[in-house]
Design an enzyme around this catalytic site. Structure first.
Site, PDB file in Angstrom:
ATOM      1  N   ASP A 286      35.981  48.501  38.963  1.00  0.00           N
ATOM      2  CA  ASP A 286      35.968  47.718  37.741  1.00  0.00           C
ATOM      3  C   ASP A 286      35.300  48.585  36.669  1.00  0.00           C
ATOM      4  O   ASP A 286      34.787  49.678  36.939  1.00  0.00           O
ATOM      5  CB  ASP A 286      35.255  46.371  37.944  1.00  0.00           C
ATOM      6  CG  ASP A 286      35.711  45.335  36.919  1.00  0.00           C
ATOM      7  OD1 ASP A 286      35.644  44.132  37.193  1.00  0.00           O
ATOM      8  OD2 ASP A 286      36.167  45.749  35.824  1.00  0.00           O
TER       9      ASP A 286
HETATM   10  C1  GLC Z   1      36.619  43.843  33.001  1.00  0.00           C
HETATM   11  C2  GLC Z   1      36.958  42.865  34.112  1.00  0.00           C
HETATM   12  C3  GLC Z   1      38.196  43.221  34.870  1.00  0.00           C
HETATM   13  C4  GLC Z   1      39.177  43.890  33.937  1.00  0.00           C
HETATM   14  C5  GLC Z   1      38.581  45.225  33.538  1.00  0.00           C
HETATM   15  C6  GLC Z   1      39.475  45.990  32.557  1.00  0.00           C
HETATM   16  O1  GLC Z   1      35.240  44.047  32.953  1.00  0.00           O
HETATM   17  O2  GLC Z   1      35.945  42.583  35.061  1.00  0.00           O
HETATM   18  O3  GLC Z   1      38.726  42.008  35.437  1.00  0.00           O
HETATM   19  O4  GLC Z   1      40.431  44.076  34.590  1.00  0.00           O
HETATM   20  O5  GLC Z   1      37.278  45.081  32.986  1.00  0.00           O
HETATM   21  O6  GLC Z   1      39.587  45.291  31.367  1.00  0.00           O
END
Ligand code: GLC
Length: 745
Positions: A286
């Site tokens: 993430d």
């Molecule tokens: C965010 C979220 C994740 C998302 C990623 C990219 O923090 O936790 O679900 O896909 O970053 O935007």
């Protein structure tokens, strides 16, 4: 625009390019991956493991690299996220084509519930229990996004959650593992289509692996601590369902799980995912979650963070730059073997070959196609169809709903009547340069429906938050002139979503006080509740004659709400999360254990609070219809089931009311005695059936040992002999038919 038959809609939209990926072609991809690998330097390999956000929009704490383009030209970047549009993605892809080996970029986006056309938030869609509708929503989203240069979505989010304080419940499919697994499978199929590399499909991403929805206190990013048994039985099955649907990627979650952040959790990523499940896709972290392990405190610096994540099985680094900055040194220091890096790179290159990006890096960057797909009128029809199926009818005293289209004067009141963008909910996509404000407001939907025949009055009444009552008088005055009042209240759309947990999940501000004033006029009031989570609204629940829960319904919100309010669609949705009667009850979920002292009733406060019973306001699986259904003729083909047999269960459902409608018939089981305690009831199957007035249908379910199984104390997946209650009903509490059978040796 007239709505068209939904099955025709599905055919129009889900046209798939018939390109059979033969086993031979798969072999070819493997050979092609190996040949590219043989040419790559270590630096180029590490480059493939590096993902940056474009600077257009940030979905996390952004780092602006002035030399992003030059890094891409040197092959030091494998993927970009938050880069949208055929032209912009083409520009960045051209930069990648200047690299020595011309390895194409992957373009990822959070296409969670729509791209230009916004569908209901996933929690709303889950209440449709309509797997075809849910798959259609993902299909349309993929069709639009893939026409805009994107080939990878960070969806479906498949986190089970039993705590409505957590803002990200809006992104998932509620509290139940069985339903959540079915929906995970449908969403992956919708996004990915039949075969990898179809032009109107996206790679999907099962997230957030794992346990993210069980954050302590419902606080986003908070710690998670649970038994391996609960992880395996409640939280992992939707991920396994996504893997069974051949989801192309997984995303590791921010949270620490039993003391180890998921991003560096070898047991999760290598033992379970890549080991037991033999998963052959790749894992992306993430946003900066590799670097955040320094903050977690299980590593001391970026060097150790990269070592921990790579060893654990995290293949791609989203935005933290720790792979780029440390992996080469880790190899030189013999802390990380090149074979580990090769495995990660191969997984990523394999997907790029599957997508066809090596054959045509600009395959998804076609402006003509983009224009066509982003303006396809069938997408709005699909959004309206899915939206109306996501609306839950919670109360309808004296059949106040549906309203007559001949109603002379209607007062439409509340802070959510006229706003457009609110209806999009969180995780909508603001597509640069494209009118992504295309939303039919609730006001517009009402005008579209009855604007020519009814007088529609408006008053805002109050704000969503705050205690300013200045608008009450006008609202009451407008209500007094009307034959019926519709009140639209709830949260703001950014009161749920990422980093949007709430400590008190009541309807904010003085909106329920406004309802009280409106009810005092003596006029009938229909309440629309807009939210990204279950809310607490006891005054409304007790005093409003009619309530519909509309969540956030997306681009066609206004039309879908009007379809339901005026009976052009008979609401069929049912809750996929328990609605508590107080925040203090949370976490509260239907498939709980019995305990040694279960409360006998509301006044028995033993296994409860001294100030509150533990019963919910609305239970899992609850939702009303304009018609009524009778359940009868439960039949089991046997009462003793051997572990290698199937139990066939049938029941007859009759539409006994005055409207054609759909019923979600739910089948629950209760394992009366197990080697460990078992839930008092568990959803094990469901069927959504359409019945015309007076029509009856006999439906059948099959129960096998798999549906009776659970993880025992030794973490073995077993079905134990013994008696089971089988319950068929309209909700987890509204059981209409019940019988008992025995599983024998
Ligand atoms: C965010 C979220 C994740 C998302 C990623 C990219 O923090 O936790 O679900 O896909 O970053 O935007």
């Amino acid at each position: 625009m007239k709505s068209i038959n939904r099955h025709v809609l599905y055919i129009i939209i889900s046209i798939t390019i018939s390109s059979q990926t033969t086993q031979a072609q798969k072999k070819t991809n493997e050979q092609r991956v190996d040949s590219v690998m043989s040419l790559m330097t270590l630096e180029e390999k590490v480059g493939q493991l590096n993902q940056y956000s474009d600077d257009l929009i940030a979905t996390g704490p952004i780092t602006i690299d002035a030399d992003k383009a030059s890094q891409i030209k040197k092959g030091q970047v494998g993927s970009l996220l938050n880069c949208m549009g055929s032209e912009r993605t083409r520009t960045w892809q051209k930069a990648a084509m200047q690299s020595r080996l011309k390895i194409p970029l992957l373009f990822a986006q959070d296409v969670i519930h729509g791209y230009k056309t916004t569908f209901p938030i996933p929690l709303a869609e889950s209440c449709s229990w309509d797997l075809k509708a849910i798959e259609l929503s993902a299909r349309v989203s993929a069709t639009e996004a893939s026409a805009s240069g994107i080939n990878w979505t960070f969806a479906p989010m498949v986190d089970i959650c039993r705590d409505a304080r957590w803002g990200r419940v809006m992104e998932g499919a509620g509290e139940d593992t069985y339903l959540g697994s079915k929906i995970a499978y449908a969403r992956v199929k919708g996004f990915q289509g039949d075969k990898p590399g179809e032009i109107n499909s996206l790679m999907a991403c099962a997230k957030h692996f794992a346990g993210y929805g069980a954050a302590l206190g419902g606080r986003d990013y908070n710690s998670v601590d649970m038994s391996e048994r609960q992880l395996l039985e409640i939280y992992l099955p939707p991920f396994k369902a996504a893997a069974n649907a051949h989801v192309a990627t997984f995303m590791s979650s921010f949270n620490d799980l039993n003391g180890l952040p998921s991003t560096g959790n070898r047991h999760l990523l290598r033992d379970i995912l890549k080991g037991n499940w033999k998963y052959d896709g790749f894992v992306v972290s993430d946003w900066s979650s590799i670097g955040e392990m320094i903050t977690h405190g299980n590593v001391k610096d970026g060097y150790e963070a990269a070592l921990c994540a790579m060893t654990a099985g995290c293949d791609m680094d989203m935005e933290s730059r720790n792979y780029k900055n440390n992996l080469i040194q880790l190899v030189k220091d013999k802390k990380v073997s090149v074979s580990l890096i090769d495995d990660a790179v191969k997984r990523i290159l394999h997907k790029k070959f599957e997508l066809g990006l090596f054959d045509d890096p600009y395959k998804f960057c076609n402006t003509e196609r983009e224009q066509k797909e982003l303006n396809d009128p069938t997408h709005a029809l699909a959004a309206r169809d899915v939206a109306k199926r996501s609306i839950v009818l919670l109360k309808n005293d004296n059949h106040l709903l549906p309203l007559s289209k001949n109603t002379k004067t209607i007062a439409f009141i509340g802070p959510l009547v006229k706003p457009k963008m609110q209806n999009k909910g969180f995780w909508d996509v603001e597509v640069p340069g494209i009118d992504s404000a295309y939303v039919v407001s609730q006001w517009e939907g009402l005008v579209n429906k009855v604007g020519k025949t009814s007088t529609i009055l408006y008053a805002k009444g109050c704000n969503i938050e705050g205690n300013n009552r200045d608008g009450f008088a006008e609202a009451v005055n407008v209500a007094k002139q009307a034959d019926v009042v519709i009140l639209s209240i709830g949260e703001r759309r950014d009161m749920s979503g990422e980093a949007k947990s709430r400590s008190i999940i009541e309807i904010p501000g003085i909106q329920e006080e406004l309802l009280k004033e409106l009810l005092a006029t003596g006029k009938p009031v229909v309440v629309i509740i807009n939210a990204g989570r279950p809310l607490v609204f006891n005054y409304t629940a007790k005093n409003a004659p009619a309530i519909i829960y509309t969540w956030w319904l997306g681009s066609e919100a206004g039309n879908a709400i009007a379809d339901v309010m005026f009976g052009d669609y008979n609401p069929s949705a049912k809750l996929t999360m328990t609605f508590p009667a107080s925040t203090g009850q949370v976490p509260l979920f239907y498939n709980h254990f019995n305990t040694g002292r279960p409360p006998k009733n509301d006044s028995d406060l033993r296994n409860s609070y001294i100030d509150l019973p533990i019963y919910p306001r609305y239970e899992f699986g609850y939702g009303l219809s304009y018609t009524s259904f009778q359940y009868s003729q439960l039949h089991l083909n046997k009462k003793k089931l051997k572990s290698n047999e199937q139990l066939e269960v049938s029941a007859t459902i009759t539409n006994t009311g005055n409207y054609d409608g759909e019923e979600i018939v739910q089948l629950y089981l209760h394992d009366l005695v197990g080697s460990i305690v078992r839930p008092v009831t568990e959803l094990k199957d469901f069927k959504k059936i359409a019945l015309k007035v007076g029509e009856s249908k006999t439906i059948t379910f099959s129960i096998d040992a798999e549906k009776l199984s659970f993880f025992n104390q030794e973490l073995k997946w077993v079905a134990e002999p013994g008696e089971f209650d089988i319950m068929i009903g309209a909700s987890s509490k509204d059981i209409q038919l019940k019988d008992r059978f025995e599983l024998v040796e």
